[in-house]
Each structure stands twice: as C-alpha cells, then as structure tokens.
Design an enzyme around this catalytic site. Structure first.
Site, PDB file in Angstrom:
ATOM      1  N   GLU A   1       2.607   0.198   5.498  1.00  0.00           N
ATOM      2  CA  GLU A   1       3.152   1.285   4.547  1.00  0.00           C
ATOM      3  C   GLU A   1       2.210   2.090   4.014  1.00  0.00           C
ATOM      4  O   GLU A   1       0.924   1.755   4.063  1.00  0.00           O
ATOM      5  CB  GLU A   1       4.168   0.404   3.531  1.00  0.00           C
ATOM      6  CG  GLU A   1       5.565   0.463   3.758  1.00  0.00           C
ATOM      7  CD  GLU A   1       6.124   2.065   3.472  1.00  0.00           C
ATOM      8  OE1 GLU A   1       5.561   3.180   3.417  1.00  0.00           O
ATOM      9  OE2 GLU A   1       7.357   2.096   3.622  1.00  0.00           O
TER      10      GLU A   1
ATOM     11  N   ASN B   1      12.666   5.292  -0.645  1.00  0.00           N
ATOM     12  CA  ASN B   1      11.780   5.758   0.273  1.00  0.00           C
ATOM     13  C   ASN B   1      11.750   7.403   0.559  1.00  0.00           C
ATOM     14  O   ASN B   1      12.056   7.916  -0.160  1.00  0.00           O
ATOM     15  CB  ASN B   1      12.031   5.078   1.744  1.00  0.00           C
ATOM     16  CG  ASN B   1      11.456   3.664   1.962  1.00  0.00           C
ATOM     17  OD1 ASN B   1      10.198   3.750   1.863  1.00  0.00           O
ATOM     18  ND2 ASN B   1      12.057   2.916   2.239  1.00  0.00           N
TER      19      ASN B   1
ATOM     20  N   ASP C   1      12.924   6.058   6.230  1.00  0.00           N
ATOM     21  CA  ASP C   1      11.662   5.149   5.525  1.00  0.00           C
ATOM     22  C   ASP C   1      10.888   6.150   4.964  1.00  0.00           C
ATOM     23  O   ASP C   1      11.379   7.141   4.222  1.00  0.00           O
ATOM     24  CB  ASP C   1      11.007   4.177   6.451  1.00  0.00           C
ATOM     25  CG  ASP C   1      10.513   3.104   5.764  1.00  0.00           C
ATOM     26  OD1 ASP C   1       9.601   3.236   4.804  1.00  0.00           O
ATOM     27  OD2 ASP C   1      10.788   1.846   6.183  1.00  0.00           O
TER      28      ASP C   1
END
Length: 283
Positions: free
Chosen positions: A16, A144, A194
């Site tokens: 991430e 997100n 995401d």
C-alpha cells in the site's frame, strides 16, 4: 497493450501507500501487515521496520517522511530509521489501523483509518493542515482512493466495501465545502476501488482490489484505460520517475488461499499520460 512489469520481487502481505519522492528520485511503498516501508533506488533495495502498522506517507524534505500509522502521525528520519511521534489519536483504539493517505495540493495530508478486521462503519478520513488535525468523514468501512484534482479544487475518496468513489469540493485552503457527490458507482461491476491517483489531464487511476487491474477514468467518470497485472489484488498507484510517466503499482497476498510467487510483488507501468508531482507536506 502495454503491460506492467515487475519492479520489485519482495512480496508484500498488504502492499500500500505508493509514493514517489521528487527530491530523492525514489519510490517508496508499505507492507502494512509486515510493518515495514520498502524502497528501491536503482538496483538497491531498502527497508525500514516499525513497531506498529504504517500505511501511507507524504514527503517533508530530502530525509524525512510524514507517516500515517495505527497510533497517529509520525515522522520518519530515513537515514537513521528513527520514528518520532508527531500527532497521536486522542483516544487509542487497538481495533483500528491507518489505511490510505496522500498529500493535497495545499500541502496538507489526508489519511484514513479502518478496523483491523474491516468492521463495518469503523473507518474515517482525517486531514492534517498547518498543525491541526480534523476528522472529515466517518462511518466508512474501508476508506481508500484519496487523491486530488490537478488544481486542488476537488478531492476523491472511496469506501471499497460500498464500491463507490466520491468527489468532494474543496475551499481555497483545501477543506471540504458542501456535500460529496458520487463520482463512480461500481456496484454493478462488483469492482472494489482501492488506492487512486490523478494524472495531469485530470484522469483518476484507480487500483481495483480483486480485479487484478488498474483502471483510468476521465474527469467525466468514463473509463478510458484498463491495465491488467499478474497479481489479483492491486492496491495503490503512484506516478514517478523524471517524466512522471511511470506508474508504480503495489499488490497484496492478503486473503489469497494459495498465492503464487507474483502475488504481492510491486509493478511498474509505462503510462500513456503524464502524472503530477507529489506535493510536499508542510508541518
């Protein structure tokens, strides 16, 4: 079709927080569940280990990053690896961790929290600006897609669990004004938005968890490009390199019962549209 290529073979359990540092000319990204920050400069890999989960960063100067962590915001000194608390959540909650985050066009820093087990409605989005932290949105499950239009007049964010990306108008200081509007409703396609980033033409590049791809949407919300990867869970993009035409893509092994070796690796895509410089965060 241009296909992403493998940039780093170190598999992340939950990759991430992709970031290009313009002063260092270097990509950074996190393995949240591995409690570490990764990087690669030329052929040399780098890694910083933490005592807590960290998930997103903004650059402060050539040697320091501001990190979103499960306990709040911290400053990482890259040469020494020292992590110093900068702002701590007023009420500690061991059930929560940080998730997405990105610097805005006014040199603030947006970051999100969520339940460690993705508890419904436990997530929120915050903004750090000129020493102040405010909660902007709550009641989210997996917040997100935090990113910003080229001139900074809009922010984008999503709730992965609801398959929706919103657009939010911002005032001259970068604070939300009015109500957010739905930019993408991906329910019918069962896509899970995401991490995301905006390019120089105002297009939104969104990684889709479980779909194995990053997709670009124009300012009118129409999809213009789809780039599949070899990994099922694509989690966060970031433009970088000198021409800002390389897109780093983090991926994850989390939730895969029998992941093959490419799952969780980090990819690089030669993008057809130039990105935007990542703004500096000013403390």
């Amino acid at each position: 079709m241009v296909m992403p290529r493998i940039f780093d073979t170190r598999a992340c359990e939950l990759g991430e927080g992709a970031l290009w540092h313009p002063l260092r000319q270097q990509f950074f990204w996190f393995d949240i569940l591995g409690r570490k920050l990764l990087s690669r400069s030329g052929h040399l890999p780098g890694v910083w280990h933490f005592d807590r989960m960290a998930s997103a960063a903004g650059w402060l100067d050539a040697e320091r990053l501001l990190l979103a962590t499960e306990t709040g915001l911290a400053i990482l000194d890259l040469p020494s690896g020292r992590l110093t608390n900068h702002w701590t959540f007023p009420s500690a909650d061991a059930a929560l961790r940080s998730n997405d985050g990105r610097a805005d066009r006014r040199h603030g820093f947006w970051f999100s929290t969520m339940g460690k087990r993705a508890q419904p409605g436990a997530g929120a989005i915050y903004r750090y600006f000129q020493g102040e932290v405010r909660q902007l949105f709550n009641g989210l499950t997996i917040p997100n897609s935090i990113c910003f239009s080229p001139e900074g007049e809009h922010a984008y964010f999503s709730d992965t669990a609801r398959h929706i990306v919103w657009r939010q108008a911002l005032d001259a200081d970068g604070w939300p004004i009015g109500r957010q509007e739905v930019f993408l409703d991906l329910t019918a396609e069962a896509l899970n938005p995401d991490g995301a980033v905006v390019d120089s033409a105002g297009g939104l590049w969104c990684a889709h968890w479980g779909a194995g791809a990053v997709m670009r949407y124009g300012p009118d919300a129409r999809r213009t490009h789809t780039f599949p990867t070899g990994a099922a869970h694509v989690s966060c993009p970031a433009f970088g390199r000198r021409d800002l035409r390389c897109l780093l893509l983090t991926t994850a092994r989390e939730g895969l019962s029998d992941p093959d070796p490419v799952q969780g690796m980090t990819y690089l895509l030669n993008a057809p549209i130039r990105g935007l410089p990542e703004p500096r965060v000013i403390l």
